[in-house]
Design a protein around this motif. Structure first.
Motif, PDB file in Angstrom:
ATOM      1  N   SER A 192       0.847  -1.185   0.000  1.00 23.56           N
ATOM      2  CA  SER A 192       0.000   0.000   0.000  1.00 23.56           C
ATOM      3  C   SER A 192       0.893   1.249   0.000  1.00 23.56           C
ATOM      4  O   SER A 192       2.012   1.217  -0.506  1.00 23.56           O
ATOM      5  CB  SER A 192      -0.939  -0.031   1.211  1.00 23.56           C
ATOM      6  OG  SER A 192      -1.854   1.041   1.173  1.00 23.56           O
ATOM      7  N   ALA A 193       0.400   2.332   0.563  1.00 17.66           N
ATOM      8  CA  ALA A 193       1.173   3.569   0.661  1.00 17.66           C
ATOM      9  C   ALA A 193       0.547   4.441   1.735  1.00 17.66           C
ATOM     10  O   ALA A 193      -0.676   4.426   1.934  1.00 17.66           O
ATOM     11  CB  ALA A 193       1.182   4.317  -0.669  1.00 17.66           C
ATOM     12  N   ARG A 194       1.378   5.206   2.397  1.00 17.58           N
ATOM     13  CA  ARG A 194       0.868   6.075   3.459  1.00 17.58           C
ATOM     14  C   ARG A 194      -0.146   7.080   2.924  1.00 17.58           C
ATOM     15  O   ARG A 194      -1.061   7.491   3.637  1.00 17.58           O
ATOM     16  CB  ARG A 194       2.020   6.802   4.144  1.00 17.58           C
ATOM     17  CG  ARG A 194       1.563   7.621   5.334  1.00 17.58           C
ATOM     18  CD  ARG A 194       2.699   8.037   6.238  1.00 17.58           C
ATOM     19  NE  ARG A 194       2.194   8.591   7.477  1.00 17.58           N
ATOM     20  CZ  ARG A 194       2.790   8.484   8.652  1.00 17.58           C
ATOM     21  NH1 ARG A 194       3.908   7.791   8.743  1.00 17.58           N
ATOM     22  NH2 ARG A 194       2.269   9.029   9.729  1.00 17.58           N
ATOM     23  N   VAL A 195      -0.001   7.490   1.668  1.00 19.62           N
ATOM     24  CA  VAL A 195      -0.942   8.462   1.110  1.00 19.62           C
ATOM     25  C   VAL A 195      -2.339   7.863   0.960  1.00 19.62           C
ATOM     26  O   VAL A 195      -3.293   8.577   0.671  1.00 19.62           O
ATOM     27  CB  VAL A 195      -0.468   9.027  -0.244  1.00 19.62           C
ATOM     28  CG1 VAL A 195       0.806   9.816  -0.081  1.00 19.62           C
ATOM     29  CG2 VAL A 195      -0.311   7.920  -1.272  1.00 19.62           C
ATOM     30  N   GLY A 196      -2.474   6.546   1.167  1.00 18.06           N
ATOM     31  CA  GLY A 196      -3.792   5.930   1.163  1.00 18.06           C
ATOM     32  C   GLY A 196      -4.534   6.094   2.476  1.00 18.06           C
ATOM     33  O   GLY A 196      -5.714   5.733   2.568  1.00 18.06           O
ATOM     34  N   SER A 197      -3.858   6.637   3.484  1.00 20.67           N
ATOM     35  CA  SER A 197      -4.512   6.881   4.768  1.00 20.67           C
ATOM     36  C   SER A 197      -5.451   8.077   4.656  1.00 20.67           C
ATOM     37  O   SER A 197      -5.023   9.181   4.293  1.00 20.67           O
ATOM     38  CB  SER A 197      -3.463   7.145   5.860  1.00 20.67           C
ATOM     39  OG  SER A 197      -4.087   7.627   7.035  1.00 20.67           O
ATOM     40  N   ILE A 198      -6.704   7.878   4.967  1.00 17.74           N
ATOM     41  CA  ILE A 198      -7.682   8.969   4.909  1.00 17.74           C
ATOM     42  C   ILE A 198      -7.438   9.972   6.025  1.00 17.74           C
ATOM     43  O   ILE A 198      -7.421  11.189   5.803  1.00 17.74           O
ATOM     44  CB  ILE A 198      -9.113   8.404   4.987  1.00 17.74           C
ATOM     45  CG1 ILE A 198      -9.413   7.555   3.750  1.00 17.74           C
ATOM     46  CG2 ILE A 198     -10.141   9.541   5.116  1.00 17.74           C
ATOM     47  CD1 ILE A 198     -10.736   6.822   3.800  1.00 17.74           C
ATOM     48  N   SER A 199      -7.202   9.481   7.250  1.00 18.88           N
ATOM     49  CA  SER A 199      -7.034  10.393   8.381  1.00 18.88           C
ATOM     50  C   SER A 199      -5.716  11.151   8.322  1.00 18.88           C
ATOM     51  O   SER A 199      -5.580  12.211   8.943  1.00 18.88           O
ATOM     52  CB  SER A 199      -7.134   9.616   9.702  1.00 18.88           C
ATOM     53  OG  SER A 199      -6.156   8.592   9.758  1.00 18.88           O
ATOM     54  N   ASP A 200      -4.752  10.637   7.562  1.00 17.80           N
ATOM     55  CA  ASP A 200      -3.440  11.290   7.470  1.00 17.80           C
ATOM     56  C   ASP A 200      -3.340  12.235   6.276  1.00 17.80           C
ATOM     57  O   ASP A 200      -2.308  12.855   6.056  1.00 17.80           O
ATOM     58  CB  ASP A 200      -2.347  10.213   7.374  1.00 17.80           C
ATOM     59  CG  ASP A 200      -0.953  10.780   7.554  1.00 17.80           C
ATOM     60  OD1 ASP A 200      -0.720  11.478   8.554  1.00 17.80           O
ATOM     61  OD2 ASP A 200      -0.094  10.542   6.687  1.00 17.80           O
ATOM     62  N   ASN A 201      -4.410  12.361   5.510  1.00 15.26           N
ATOM     63  CA  ASN A 201      -4.384  13.187   4.298  1.00 15.26           C
ATOM     64  C   ASN A 201      -4.558  14.661   4.662  1.00 15.26           C
ATOM     65  O   ASN A 201      -5.670  15.133   4.889  1.00 15.26           O
ATOM     66  CB  ASN A 201      -5.491  12.742   3.344  1.00 15.26           C
ATOM     67  CG  ASN A 201      -5.476  13.514   2.029  1.00 15.26           C
ATOM     68  OD1 ASN A 201      -4.620  14.368   1.804  1.00 15.26           O
ATOM     69  ND2 ASN A 201      -6.432  13.216   1.171  1.00 15.26           N
ATOM     70  N   GLN A 202      -3.448  15.381   4.650  1.00 16.47           N
ATOM     71  CA  GLN A 202      -3.464  16.812   4.975  1.00 16.47           C
ATOM     72  C   GLN A 202      -3.054  17.678   3.784  1.00 16.47           C
ATOM     73  O   GLN A 202      -3.074  18.905   3.885  1.00 16.47           O
ATOM     74  CB  GLN A 202      -2.514  17.095   6.146  1.00 16.47           C
ATOM     75  CG  GLN A 202      -2.807  16.288   7.399  1.00 16.47           C
ATOM     76  CD  GLN A 202      -4.179  16.584   7.990  1.00 16.47           C
ATOM     77  OE1 GLN A 202      -4.631  17.737   7.990  1.00 16.47           O
ATOM     78  NE2 GLN A 202      -4.845  15.547   8.479  1.00 16.47           N
ATOM     79  N   LEU A 203      -2.702  17.060   2.668  1.00 17.64           N
ATOM     80  CA  LEU A 203      -2.182  17.814   1.528  1.00 17.64           C
ATOM     81  C   LEU A 203      -3.081  17.773   0.307  1.00 17.64           C
ATOM     82  O   LEU A 203      -3.012  18.665  -0.539  1.00 17.64           O
ATOM     83  CB  LEU A 203      -0.792  17.284   1.139  1.00 17.64           C
ATOM     84  CG  LEU A 203       0.303  17.419   2.197  1.00 17.64           C
ATOM     85  CD1 LEU A 203       1.585  16.749   1.712  1.00 17.64           C
ATOM     86  CD2 LEU A 203       0.554  18.887   2.525  1.00 17.64           C
ATOM     87  N   GLY A 204      -3.932  16.737   0.189  1.00 18.26           N
ATOM     88  CA  GLY A 204      -4.771  16.614  -0.997  1.00 18.26           C
ATOM     89  C   GLY A 204      -3.968  16.155  -2.201  1.00 18.26           C
ATOM     90  O   GLY A 204      -2.805  15.774  -2.106  1.00 18.26           O
ATOM     91  N   GLY A 205      -4.587  16.225  -3.373  1.00 21.92           N
ATOM     92  CA  GLY A 205      -3.919  15.812  -4.598  1.00 21.92           C
ATOM     93  C   GLY A 205      -3.744  14.309  -4.696  1.00 21.92           C
ATOM     94  O   GLY A 205      -4.204  13.541  -3.854  1.00 21.92           O
ATOM     95  N   TRP A 206      -3.108  13.881  -5.783  1.00 22.04           N
ATOM     96  CA  TRP A 206      -2.822  12.474  -6.027  1.00 22.04           C
ATOM     97  C   TRP A 206      -4.110  11.637  -5.935  1.00 22.04           C
ATOM     98  O   TRP A 206      -4.153  10.591  -5.306  1.00 22.04           O
ATOM     99  CB  TRP A 206      -1.753  11.943  -5.059  1.00 22.04           C
ATOM    100  CG  TRP A 206      -0.370  12.437  -5.376  1.00 22.04           C
ATOM    101  CD1 TRP A 206      -0.031  13.671  -5.852  1.00 22.04           C
ATOM    102  CD2 TRP A 206       0.862  11.722  -5.227  1.00 22.04           C
ATOM    103  NE1 TRP A 206       1.329  13.771  -6.005  1.00 22.04           N
ATOM    104  CE2 TRP A 206       1.901  12.594  -5.631  1.00 22.04           C
ATOM    105  CE3 TRP A 206       1.174  10.448  -4.790  1.00 22.04           C
ATOM    106  CZ2 TRP A 206       3.240  12.212  -5.620  1.00 22.04           C
ATOM    107  CZ3 TRP A 206       2.513  10.070  -4.760  1.00 22.04           C
ATOM    108  CH2 TRP A 206       3.532  10.940  -5.178  1.00 22.04           C
ATOM    109  N   TYR A 207      -5.142  12.111  -6.617  1.00 24.00           N
ATOM    110  CA  TYR A 207      -6.482  11.561  -6.431  1.00 24.00           C
ATOM    111  C   TYR A 207      -6.580  10.060  -6.660  1.00 24.00           C
ATOM    112  O   TYR A 207      -7.008   9.305  -5.780  1.00 24.00           O
ATOM    113  CB  TYR A 207      -7.478  12.293  -7.349  1.00 24.00           C
ATOM    114  CG  TYR A 207      -7.906  13.637  -6.814  1.00 24.00           C
ATOM    115  CD1 TYR A 207      -9.033  13.748  -6.014  1.00 24.00           C
ATOM    116  CD2 TYR A 207      -7.180  14.792  -7.104  1.00 24.00           C
ATOM    117  CE1 TYR A 207      -9.436  14.982  -5.514  1.00 24.00           C
ATOM    118  CE2 TYR A 207      -7.568  16.018  -6.608  1.00 24.00           C
ATOM    119  CZ  TYR A 207      -8.706  16.118  -5.812  1.00 24.00           C
ATOM    120  OH  TYR A 207      -9.093  17.338  -5.311  1.00 24.00           O
ATOM    121  N   THR A 208      -6.259   9.608  -7.866  1.00 25.97           N
ATOM    122  CA  THR A 208      -6.504   8.194  -8.165  1.00 25.97           C
ATOM    123  C   THR A 208      -5.596   7.285  -7.355  1.00 25.97           C
ATOM    124  O   THR A 208      -6.016   6.207  -6.922  1.00 25.97           O
ATOM    125  CB  THR A 208      -6.327   7.902  -9.666  1.00 25.97           C
ATOM    126  OG1 THR A 208      -5.028   8.332 -10.093  1.00 25.97           O
ATOM    127  CG2 THR A 208      -7.371   8.627 -10.484  1.00 25.97           C
TER     128      THR A 208
END
Length: 210
Positions: free
Chosen positions: A108-124
């Motif tokens: 997986s990837a850390r950017v897949g964390s919903i609660s850790d998403n503070q930057l946005g972008g990288w949608y798909t």
């Protein structure tokens, strides 16, 4: 593939779902998109196929051969070929006895964390990895009943083709060689227990938020 493994080996002890797609940030691919205006349906569908659907369907196909508790055989569709073409039949596949728990690791990837998403972008990419995390969590609840543990793993930024378009902004000590990442993720898998199944962990074994 599952049919071939069932006929020739009758077992799968570990499954590592490591295929992934990110894109190069707009040079030749739409992803990873910095804005909702850059989202393209074809790219989103391709990303979901590689990052979510592939790992989920492969786990579905091979998990019967990963059972370590309960019944000692599983019914599987076996495909054989002869001069008349392909033939499919359901057969009982005997499973090995006295095996330790089997392991599935979804990259997986850390950017897949919903609660850790503070930057946005990288949608798909974000939504595909969030979906993979949810699949891992849900499969973990089911598969632990058959003695199979499953985790989602964040490898850190590793020196692969996937990360190359974005390495310029990564500090040298945070860009991991492939061998290092592999050793770290294997170590995490080897240290797993029943309480870890369905969880989300980084390369150092630290639990990450969903």
């Amino acid at each position: 593939m599952a049919s071939n493994i069932a006929q020739n080996y009758q077992r799968v002890d570990a499954l590592f779902n490591v295929a992934g797609i990110l894109g190069d940030g707009g040079k030749t691919t739409p992803g990873p998109e910095r804005s909702i205006a850059n989202i393209e349906r074809d790219w989103m569908e391709k990303t979901l196929v590689v990052n979510v659907i592939g790992p989920t369907m492969l786990t579905k196909a091979l998990s019967p051969l990963m059972r370590t508790t309960g019944r000692r055989s599983v019914k599987m569709n076996i495909i054989s070929e002869d001069d008349g073409g392909e033939e499919s039949k359901t057969v009982d596949i005997p499973l090995p006895t006295d095996r330790p728990p089997t392991v599935i690791a979804n990259l997986s990837a850390r950017v897949g964390s919903i609660s850790d998403n503070q930057l946005g972008g990288w949608y798909t990419y974000r939504l595909s990895k969030a979906a993979l995390n949810q699949a891992t969590r849900t499969m973990g609840l089911e598969l632990k009943r058959q003695g199979t543990w499953i985790v989602a793993l964040h490898p850190g930024t590793t020196n692969t083709d996937l990360s190359k378009p974005f390495q310029a902004n990564v500090k040298s000590n945070r860009l991991f060689p492939v061998d290092f990442t592999v050793d770290q993720l294997l170590s995490v898998c080897e240290s797993m227990g029943d309480q870890n199944t369905g969880g989300f962990y980084d390369w150092a074994g630290k639990a990450l938020p969903f």
